[in-house]
Design a protein around this motif. Structure first.
Motif, PDB file in Angstrom:
ATOM      1  N   ALA A  12      39.534 -10.172  -2.307  1.00 18.57           N
ATOM      2  CA  ALA A  12      38.179  -9.600  -2.302  1.00 18.57           C
ATOM      3  C   ALA A  12      37.365 -10.221  -1.166  1.00 18.57           C
ATOM      4  CB  ALA A  12      37.511  -9.834  -3.650  1.00 18.57           C
ATOM      5  N   GLY A  13      38.048 -10.430  -0.038  1.00 19.78           N
ATOM      6  CA  GLY A  13      37.359 -11.013   1.122  1.00 19.78           C
ATOM      7  C   GLY A  13      36.855  -9.928   2.047  1.00 19.78           C
ATOM      8  N   HIS A  14      37.452  -9.828   3.222  1.00 20.03           N
ATOM      9  CA  HIS A  14      37.051  -8.789   4.177  1.00 20.03           C
ATOM     10  C   HIS A  14      37.828  -7.488   3.953  1.00 20.03           C
ATOM     11  CE1 HIS A  14      35.871 -12.527   6.310  1.00 20.03           C
ATOM     12  NE2 HIS A  14      34.792 -11.815   6.510  1.00 20.03           N
ATOM     13  N   ALA A  15      39.143  -7.562   4.034  1.00 19.13           N
ATOM     14  CA  ALA A  15      39.961  -6.344   3.983  1.00 19.13           C
ATOM     15  C   ALA A  15      39.972  -5.705   2.595  1.00 19.13           C
ATOM     16  CB  ALA A  15      41.394  -6.670   4.432  1.00 19.13           C
ATOM     17  N   THR A  34      40.773 -11.774  -7.278  1.00 20.76           N
ATOM     18  CA  THR A  34      41.028 -12.926  -6.416  1.00 20.76           C
ATOM     19  C   THR A  34      42.035 -13.796  -7.167  1.00 20.76           C
ATOM     20  OG1 THR A  34      39.289 -14.242  -7.423  1.00 20.76           O
ATOM     21  CG2 THR A  34      38.639 -12.839  -5.566  1.00 20.76           C
ATOM     22  N   SER A  35      42.187 -15.024  -6.720  1.00 18.13           N
ATOM     23  CA  SER A  35      43.077 -15.921  -7.472  1.00 18.13           C
ATOM     24  C   SER A  35      42.347 -16.534  -8.657  1.00 18.13           C
ATOM     25  CB  SER A  35      43.600 -17.024  -6.552  1.00 18.13           C
ATOM     26  OG  SER A  35      42.518 -17.787  -6.042  1.00 18.13           O
ATOM     27  N   ARG A  75      48.413 -17.814   1.579  1.00 16.92           N
ATOM     28  CA  ARG A  75      48.168 -17.804   0.126  1.00 16.92           C
ATOM     29  C   ARG A  75      49.237 -16.975  -0.600  1.00 16.92           C
ATOM     30  NH1 ARG A  75      42.733 -18.778  -1.223  1.00 16.92           N
ATOM     31  NH2 ARG A  75      43.488 -18.818  -3.355  1.00 16.92           N
ATOM     32  N   ALA A  92      49.285  -5.424   3.311  1.00 12.00           N
ATOM     33  CA  ALA A  92      48.241  -5.258   4.340  1.00 12.00           C
ATOM     34  C   ALA A  92      47.997  -6.576   5.074  1.00 12.00           C
ATOM     35  CB  ALA A  92      46.945  -4.770   3.680  1.00 12.00           C
ATOM     36  N   ASN A  94      48.736  -9.962   7.574  1.00 13.86           N
ATOM     37  CA  ASN A  94      49.241 -10.277   8.909  1.00 13.86           C
ATOM     38  C   ASN A  94      49.453 -11.778   9.016  1.00 13.86           C
ATOM     39  OD1 ASN A  94      48.878  -7.606  10.339  1.00 13.86           O
ATOM     40  ND2 ASN A  94      46.798  -7.930   9.588  1.00 13.86           N
ATOM     41  N   TYR A 133      38.718  -4.472   9.279  1.00 14.32           N
ATOM     42  CA  TYR A 133      38.122  -3.958   8.026  1.00 14.32           C
ATOM     43  C   TYR A 133      36.872  -3.120   8.258  1.00 14.32           C
ATOM     44  CZ  TYR A 133      34.551  -7.617   8.180  1.00 14.32           C
ATOM     45  OH  TYR A 133      33.499  -8.409   8.546  1.00 14.32           O
TER      46      TYR A 133
HETATM   47  N1  LIG Z   1      39.878  -8.931   8.110  1.00 13.01           N
HETATM   48  C1  LIG Z   1      40.394  -7.750   8.535  1.00 13.01           C
HETATM   49  O1  LIG Z   1      39.761  -6.976   9.277  1.00 13.01           O
HETATM   50  C2  LIG Z   1      41.771  -7.341   8.073  1.00 13.01           C
HETATM   51  C3  LIG Z   1      42.183  -6.020   8.222  1.00 13.01           C
HETATM   52  C4  LIG Z   1      43.453  -5.633   7.781  1.00 13.01           C
HETATM   53  C5  LIG Z   1      44.285  -6.605   7.218  1.00 13.01           C
HETATM   54  N2  LIG Z   1      43.866  -7.892   7.110  1.00 13.01           N
HETATM   55  C6  LIG Z   1      44.773  -8.890   6.514  1.00 13.01           C
HETATM   56  O2  LIG Z   1      44.413  -9.033   5.152  1.00 13.01           O
HETATM   57  C7  LIG Z   1      44.632 -10.387   4.729  1.00 13.01           C
HETATM   58  C8  LIG Z   1      43.317 -10.924   4.178  1.00 13.01           C
HETATM   59  O3  LIG Z   1      42.372 -10.980   5.239  1.00 13.01           O
HETATM   60  P1  LIG Z   1      40.811 -11.112   4.949  1.00 13.01           P
HETATM   61  O4  LIG Z   1      40.170 -11.172   6.284  1.00 13.01           O
HETATM   62  O5  LIG Z   1      40.369 -10.117   3.973  1.00 13.01           O
HETATM   63  O6  LIG Z   1      40.788 -12.569   4.255  1.00 13.01           O
HETATM   64  P2  LIG Z   1      39.608 -13.291   3.527  1.00 13.01           P
HETATM   65  O7  LIG Z   1      38.298 -12.678   3.915  1.00 13.01           O
HETATM   66  O8  LIG Z   1      39.816 -14.760   3.718  1.00 13.01           O
HETATM   67  O9  LIG Z   1      39.824 -12.938   1.961  1.00 13.01           O
HETATM   68  C9  LIG Z   1      40.961 -13.327   1.289  1.00 13.01           C
HETATM   69  C10 LIG Z   1      40.789 -12.981  -0.187  1.00 13.01           C
HETATM   70  O10 LIG Z   1      42.044 -13.187  -0.841  1.00 13.01           O
HETATM   71  C11 LIG Z   1      41.785 -13.828  -2.093  1.00 13.01           C
HETATM   72  N3  LIG Z   1      43.011 -14.474  -2.535  1.00 13.01           N
HETATM   73  C12 LIG Z   1      43.660 -15.534  -2.027  1.00 13.01           C
HETATM   74  N4  LIG Z   1      44.778 -15.793  -2.720  1.00 13.01           N
HETATM   75  C13 LIG Z   1      44.847 -14.859  -3.697  1.00 13.01           C
HETATM   76  C14 LIG Z   1      45.768 -14.595  -4.750  1.00 13.01           C
HETATM   77  N5  LIG Z   1      46.852 -15.340  -4.924  1.00 13.01           N
HETATM   78  N6  LIG Z   1      45.543 -13.550  -5.571  1.00 13.01           N
HETATM   79  C15 LIG Z   1      44.447 -12.771  -5.423  1.00 13.01           C
HETATM   80  N7  LIG Z   1      43.519 -12.978  -4.437  1.00 13.01           N
HETATM   81  C16 LIG Z   1      43.724 -14.017  -3.600  1.00 13.01           C
HETATM   82  C17 LIG Z   1      40.625 -14.753  -1.774  1.00 13.01           C
HETATM   83  O11 LIG Z   1      39.919 -15.155  -2.926  1.00 13.01           O
HETATM   84  P3  LIG Z   1      40.126 -16.624  -3.599  1.00 13.01           P
HETATM   85  O12 LIG Z   1      40.328 -17.593  -2.473  1.00 13.01           O
HETATM   86  O13 LIG Z   1      38.830 -16.819  -4.349  1.00 13.01           O
HETATM   87  O14 LIG Z   1      41.293 -16.491  -4.481  1.00 13.01           O
HETATM   88  C18 LIG Z   1      39.767 -13.802  -0.931  1.00 13.01           C
HETATM   89  O15 LIG Z   1      38.993 -12.968  -1.753  1.00 13.01           O
HETATM   90  C19 LIG Z   1      45.120 -11.159   5.960  1.00 13.01           C
HETATM   91  O16 LIG Z   1      46.515 -11.276   5.935  1.00 13.01           O
HETATM   92  C20 LIG Z   1      44.663 -10.274   7.118  1.00 13.01           C
HETATM   93  O17 LIG Z   1      45.467 -10.404   8.267  1.00 13.01           O
HETATM   94  C21 LIG Z   1      42.622  -8.280   7.502  1.00 13.01           C
END
Ligand SMILES: NC(=O)c1ccc[n+]([C@@H]2O[C@H](COP(=O)([O-])OP(=O)(O)OC[C@H]3O[C@@H](n4cnc5c(N)ncnc54)[C@H](OP(=O)(O)O)[C@@H]3O)[C@@H](O)[C@H]2O)c1
Length: 215
Positions: A12-15, A34-35, A75, A92, A94, A133
């Motif tokens: 529940a971060g960016h993507a 999330t976790s 993670r 999804a 990277n 995202y």
């Molecule tokens: N940012 C982009 O534009 C984009 C676009 C496409 C793909 N992606 C890819 O998507 C992935 C996430 O990127 P992001 O930018 O969204 O990261 P982010 O903003 O750091 O968010 C990560 C999320 O994952 C949650 N999380 C971590 N471990 C987890 C688990 N075991 N179970 C459930 N939730 C968990 C975190 O919450 P908690 O820490 O509270 O658990 C947090 O909500 C990356 O691999 C990235 O390359 C990103």
């Protein structure tokens, strides 16, 4: 062909929220996790992903037909593969050493192939990873819109790829199918379409030229 069913978005971060909003708009029931405790994201979910239900990750996955992994790759390594057994999984994620750190298993190959090997009981499809995202939502358009953009969908299981291609189409992109996770390496960082938002002809040209350069 069966559709993706209920979607569980892990992350529940960016993507994650962008993917969740597009799926809700496309008419799918969506749960997000999330976790940690779903109570911690209840208010923000209501505000920024209206219609999505926050759940504990295990509960979200249990009820889902399709699970979207939108969590940092480092993670993912802590995630119990058994949780995703029997599920259609959209990878999804990277490999991004700047934020993931150096992850030995993921250096020099296809990250989704390694994800799939770890999730041996799931059908893994690589999709929704290569568009940022903010753009993912801004550039989404209904089918037939002249400036519609393309998005890649790769996997070893053609039925799973077809299901996710349908989802990607309904979310606003012309799906471009790749017949294996190996071929889907073009979608990952360093590949010709990563970080771009191309039309279908531009996307096909870019990936063809890349394949040509590797020949
Ligand atoms: N940012 C982009 O534009 C984009 C676009 C496409 C793909 N992606 C890819 O998507 C992935 C996430 O990127 P992001 O930018 O969204 O990261 P982010 O903003 O750091 O968010 C990560 C999320 O994952 C949650 N999380 C971590 N471990 C987890 C688990 N075991 N179970 C459930 N939730 C968990 C975190 O919450 P908690 O820490 O509270 O658990 C947090 O909500 C990356 O691999 C990235 O390359 C990103």
């Amino acid at each position: 062909m069966a559709g993706p069913g209920r979607l569980a978005v892990l992350g529940a971060g960016h993507a994650g929220p962008s993917i969740a909003r597009l799926a809700i708009k496309a008419g799918y029931p969506v749960v997000i996790a999330t976790s940690g405790d779903p109570e911690d994201i209840a208010l923000i979910t209501e505000l920024v992903i209206p219609g999505a239900q926050p759940r504990w990750a295990a509960d979200a996955v249990a009820d889902a037909g399709t699970v979207v992994l939108a969590i940092p790759l480092h993670r993912f390594l802590d995630l119990d593969p058994g949780l995703l057994n029997g599920k259609l999984v959209v990878d999804a994620m990277n490999y991004w050493p700047a934020s993931d750190g150096v992850l030995k298993p993921f250096t020099g190959g296809g990250s989704s192939e390694i994800v799939a090997r770890r999730l041996a009981g799931s059908a893994v499809v690589k999709a929704l990873n290569h568009i940022g995202y903010h753009e993912l939502e801004d550039r989404a358009r209904p089918a037939g819109t002249p400036d519609r953009r393309a998005a890649g969908v790769a996997g070893d299981d053609p039925v799973a790829v077809g299901t996710i291609a349908g989802l990607v189409d309904q979310m606003g992109y012309d799906p471009v199918r790749f017949e294996s996770l190996r071929a889907g390496r073009v979608l990952q960082p360093g590949g010709p379409v990563f970080g771009t938002v191309l039309t279908l002809p531009e996307f096909e040209r870019a990936t063809r030229e890349d394949a040509g350069s590797l020949a």
